[in-house]
Scaffold this active site. Structure first.
Site, mmCIF file in Angstrom:
data_model
loop_
_atom_site.group_PDB
_atom_site.id
_atom_site.type_symbol
_atom_site.label_atom_id
_atom_site.label_comp_id
_atom_site.label_asym_id
_atom_site.label_seq_id
_atom_site.Cartn_x
_atom_site.Cartn_y
_atom_site.Cartn_z
ATOM 1 N N ASN A 1 1.095 -1.015 -0.249
ATOM 2 C CA ASN A 1 0.062 -0.069 -0.258
ATOM 3 C C ASN A 1 0.906 1.355 0.138
ATOM 4 O O ASN A 1 1.528 1.288 1.523
ATOM 5 C CB ASN A 1 -0.802 0.034 1.670
ATOM 6 C CG ASN A 1 -1.786 -1.194 1.053
ATOM 7 O OD1 ASN A 1 -2.830 -1.394 0.319
ATOM 8 N ND2 ASN A 1 -2.011 -1.996 2.678
ATOM 9 N N ARG B 1 0.846 4.538 0.495
ATOM 10 C CA ARG B 1 -0.013 5.598 1.604
ATOM 11 C C ARG B 1 0.124 5.130 2.481
ATOM 12 O O ARG B 1 0.788 4.146 2.818
ATOM 13 C CB ARG B 1 -1.414 5.591 0.800
ATOM 14 C CG ARG B 1 -2.152 4.419 1.368
ATOM 15 C CD ARG B 1 -3.774 4.466 1.435
ATOM 16 N NE ARG B 1 -4.203 3.754 1.814
ATOM 17 C CZ ARG B 1 -4.442 1.964 1.740
ATOM 18 N NH1 ARG B 1 -4.228 2.113 0.495
ATOM 19 N NH2 ARG B 1 -4.802 1.028 2.378
#
Ligand code: MV4
Length: 456
Positions: free
Chosen positions: A290, A292
């Site tokens: 991911n 982020r």
């Protein structure tokens, strides 16, 4: 360091980023939609700009509106938070071409790891264990049958552009593989405009473990330990904790090292998460990255004392990380409950509207990250999270007791909330023993036990 940063987000994460900016002496510029005109984060920011109507597509996902706001406010950087544009490589690229620093990984890295079949190949190159499966994409039905035959059923067909559970199919035999292959492709095409799929052996009832990483632009890359996010319902996380009750120290070290090898292979800088599945034999397998900051980053902050949002801003400004691997020693135990405005007795249907009374718990070891207050109206347009309730205690047993106490203390009048479900989970013998897996919610809470809403 930057003079001003724009926050391309809303709610609790906008507030979280404003707090980090303030402590760094950086001015914050908040943007908001017409539905968020009375949001509390607008009072905490140094400047506010309305970027459009309520629907996300016209406001928080509206790249021209956000870039215009950034130009008007004359910011040097944009923090995307999570969701919305956080993993949009095109947005990161637009920021760069406008000479605005995107506070996150480089656009090529976002798109590189965002293609899951590609990320799988990176993991293989980096010597990170992956679930047995196809070498990259599976182009047609014949190849799908061949790959599945070789790895053995059950298998999972996954959309390369997917993630978080979208565009996935389980196949337990040849006929369901053929159907699932075409269904997954059609779903992927419709959802992501990319029908690329790949195949993996299906791991039955795994646990979900993820490792927080962060790197600077000077080559330092550090992991901050794992989070256990096994308690999920329909791919929505309910509870996250650290340390994982299902890893021993040797596995913990191995999974941290594996996450770092993956991040190095991807050329990763800034904050990210490497996700793994843990099977019932204690083997772990990489599944996705991911690119982020995540909702549950707070769990890692409690365990390590590191302010991850401040570090993201520091490294984006070209500074070195303020700590090294040796400085990271996760201690104690953290549990986070995501409190949503949803009705557990009506299939977790969103329950937006006026919060008449909001009295958060306090006391030793308790942290609340929430943008809500008494008199706040939760708009129906966005996700239904009211806030995150975290506890940090010396042991898991104490953390469970403190969390139950804090949930009891929490007064939220108006919307229905997921507080009763959290209490029931924390009292469940499988959770207490740390023996739950990702099938836990489906097994025990579907259908929901009656009377949950009124039980204390
Ligand atoms: C899997 C899996 C079993 N085997 N892959 C779900 C979301 C996405 N991040 C990956 N997911 C899964 N991938 C293989 N090869 C089971 C899941 C899965 C799951 C994973 C983590 C947490 C909860 C889950 C719930 C259902 C399925």
């Amino acid at each position: 360091m930057f003079g001003r940063v724009l926050i391309a987000n809303r709610g609790e994460i906008a507030q979280r980023i404003i707090r980090a900016c303030r402590e760094l002496g950086v001015e914050s510029v908040a943007v908001y939609s017409e539905a968020d005109a009375d949001a509390i984060y607008l009072r905490q920011a140094d400047e506010t700009i309305c970027i459009g109507p309520a629907p996300g597509a016209q406001s928080y996902l509206n790249i021209p509106a956000i870039i215009s706001a950034a130009e008007v406010a004359d910011v040097e950087a944009i923090h995307p938070g999570y969701g919305f544009l956080a993993e949009n490589a095109h947005f990161a690229e637009v920021c760069e071409s406008c000479k605005i620093k995107f506070i996150g990984p480089h656009p090529e890295v976002i798109s590189g790891v965002g293609h899951k079949a590609n990320a799988r190949e990176m993991a293989l190159r980096a010597g990170v264990p992956v679930v047995p499966g196809s070498d990259g994409a599976v182009p047609d039905e014949r190849t799908a049958l061949k790959v599945a035959g070789e790895i053995g059923y059950p298998v999972m067909i996954k959309a390369a552009a997917g993630g978080g559970g979208r565009g996935m199919r389980i196949a337990r035999n040849e006929p369901s593989l053929v159907g699932g292959f075409h269904a997954a492709r059609a779903e992927a095409k419709a959802a992501f405009d990319d029908d690329t799929v790949y195949i993996e052996k299906f791991v039955e009832n795994p646990r979900h473990i993820e490792v927080q990483i962060i790197g600077d632009e000077h080559g330092t890359l550090v992991h901050l330990g794992e989070r256990d996010c096994t308690v999920q319902r329909r791919h929505q996380k309910l509870i996250e904790e650290a340390r994982s009750p299902s890893l021993d120290d040797a596995q913990r070290e191995q999974i941290g090292e594996a996450a770092l090898r993956m991040a190095r292979e991807a050329g990763y800088y800034n904050a990210g998460t490497v996700e793994f599945l843990l099977d019932k034999h204690g083997n772990f397998y990489f599944i996705e990255v991911n690119a982020r900051i995540q909702v549950e980053h707070t769990v890692t902050e409690m365990m390590t004392g590191v302010d991850l949002i401040q570090e993201m801003i520091r490294v984006a400004a070209g500074q070195e990380l303020s700590f090294s691997q040796e400085d990271i020693e996760p201690s104690g135990h953290t549990i986070e409950c995501r409190i949503n405005a949803e009705d557990p007795e009506r299939n977790f249907q969103p329950s937006p509207g006026l919060i008449e009374t909001f009295v958060p718990p306090g006391g030793p070891g308790v942290r609340i990250d929430s943008h809500c207050y008494s008199g706040y109206r939760i708009p129906p347009n966005y996700d239904s999270m009211i806030g995150k309730l975290l506890v940090h205690r010396r042991t898991r047993e104490e953390a469970i007791a403190t969390m139950l106490r804090a949930l009891d203390e929490f007064i939220i009048e108006g919307p229905k909330t997921t507080i009763p479900i959290h209490k029931a989970i924390l009292r469940h013998s499988d959770f207490i023993a740390g023996q739950h897996d990702t099938g836990f919610m489906e097994r025990y809470f579907n259908p929901m036990p009656t009377g949950l809403g009124s039980r204390r």
